[in-house]
Design a protein around this motif. Structure first.
Motif: not given
Ligand code: PLP
Length: 405
Positions: A41, A107, A132, A254
């Motif tokens: 991911g 995120g 997600w 990320s």
């Molecule tokens: N939102 C979605 C749709 C994601 O796929 C991901 C991570 O896989 C995130 C948010 C969160 O990312 P982060 O690694 O910045 O917390």
């Protein structure tokens, strides 16, 4: 008897299936078993040199102290600027400033905290499926009620305005949009977001007239810079600028900065929401790692050619993987607008009684290839393949799936 009693807010909350499968694939590999891992991911490329240098430089300068809870001013300023560029219709009337930004641990924390400050026990949160997988679990931890709306493959897994309208109730407190989407890769155009925004606008007016509350929209835009030909990314607020006060735009570095482990995400929202988010962060994490923030300042100023180069590599892999999968009559696959996943209907390859979770387990054992089942994403006939991996592994992994279909 175990003296520990789990808090009720954790009842029924599942662990992350993607992290679990990724760990299993890596564990098998460490035992010398040749498993092709298509569960990633995260990007397979490294962060920009400027971001790495910024960390090293700031370690040497002993910049090791607490930072302001909501993030360092320079970073918040750059994030406001990026958001204004992506939302010119908003910034033309009332541009975002550093004060509207809270920097969070990825995120993930940004979304979690947005839910924490807006959801009371029993409040409904609308989540279009496939979603997600963390969204419903986060809502449950906040003691809200996830309201899952299935979307149709024939609509490219995009939520339709009438479907949203039917799901809205007086208890709706939040709506989660994700474009481009993990796991389907689909993205909403400006027109599609505008049509959904019109439903929210009408519902909000009715709710306020009846003395109720307006729902907030959490727009997860973490894959904004990873998009493919034929699709143009549109921030939700750019399509519906008048909804400025009820939208929390979530983004981070990320995916577009290849900085998953450094944990940099953020929210951009109106002051009442931002203040609540900063208060929550101040009493929980005190803000994110200082060094990651200095790296983020550098990453946000990297020349656009850097991500464009990686985007092109991903686009090439996307096209070859699509061609390979489409040659197999047992699989059905949609061309993603963005992100780095292929969402594949594998139901024709199921054994009796199997769903995608059982299929994914069988594929690790039998085909030595790890894919993420769609079941925890609300799509039990589908699996998610990541093409954020090298060309050889990608084609070999798909070959193995086809040979075992
Ligand atoms: N939102 C979605 C749709 C994601 O796929 C991901 C991570 O896989 C995130 C948010 C969160 O990312 P982060 O690694 O910045 O917390």
């Amino acid at each position: 008897m175990n003296p520990f009693k789990l808090a009720s807010r954790m009842h029924g909350v599942s662990e992350s299936a993607t992290l679990k499968l990724n760990a299993l694939a890596n564990q098998l590999r460490s035992q010398g078993i040749d498993v092709v891992n298509l569960t990633a991911g995260e990007p397979d490329f490294a962060p920009a040199e400027e971001a790495k240098e910024a960390i090293i430089e700031n370690v040497k300068r002993n910049r090791s102290k607490y930072t302001p809870t909501a993030g360092i001013a320079e970073l918040r300023e750059l994030i406001a600027r990026k958001t204004n560029i992506q939302q010119p219709a908003v910034s033309a009337s009332k541009p975002w400033t550093a004060k509207d930004v809270v920097v969070s641990n990825g995120g993930k924390q940004a979304i979690f905290d947005a839910l924490m400050v807006s959801i009371d026990s029993g409040d409904e949160v609308i989540i279009p499926a496939p979603f997600w997988l963390s969204y419903p679990e986060m809502v449950k931890i906040c003691q809200g009620k996830p309201v899952i709306i299935p979307t149709k493959e024939s609509n490219g897994f995009r939520l339709q305005p009438d479907e949203l309208k039917r799901a809205l109730t007086s208890k709706t407190k939040a709506i989660l949009f994700n474009s481009p989407s993990n796991p389907t890769g689909m993205g909403y155009s400006r027109e599609q977001f505008a049509a959904l925004g019109a439903i929210v606008r009408e519902h909000t007016a009715n709710a306020l007239r009846a003395g109720g509350a307006a729902p907030i929209i959490i727009s997860d835009e973490i894959y904004d810079l990873i998009t493919y030909e034929g699709f143009k990314f549109c921030s939700f607020l750019e399509a519906c600028p008048d909804l400025r006060d009820q939208v929390v735009t979530v983004n981070g570095l990320s995916k577009s900065g290849a900085m998953t482990g450094w944990r940099v995400g953020w929210t951009v929202a109106q002051p009442a929401i931002t203040e609540a988010l900063a208060t929550l962060q101040g009493q929980s994490t005190s803000g994110i790692n200082a060094l990651a923030q200095y790296a983020a300042v550098a990453a946000l100023q990297v020349d656009g050619a850097w991500i464009e180069g990686h985007r092109r590599t991903l686009a090439r892999r996307r096209d070859s993987a699509l061609a390979q999968l489409r040659a197999c009559s047992k699989f059905r696959v949609l061309a993603p607008d963005g992100a780095f996943y292929l969402f594949v209907n594998v139901s024709a390859a199921f054994r009796a009684g199997e769903d995608s979770a059982a299929y994914a387990e069988r594929m690790i054992e039998q085909a030595k290839v790890a894919v993420v089942p769609g079941t925890p994403f609300g799509a039990p006939e589908w699996v998610r393949l990541s093409f954020a991996t090298d060309d050889q592994s990608l084609s070999q992994g798909i070959e193995r799936l086809i040979a075992n279909a």
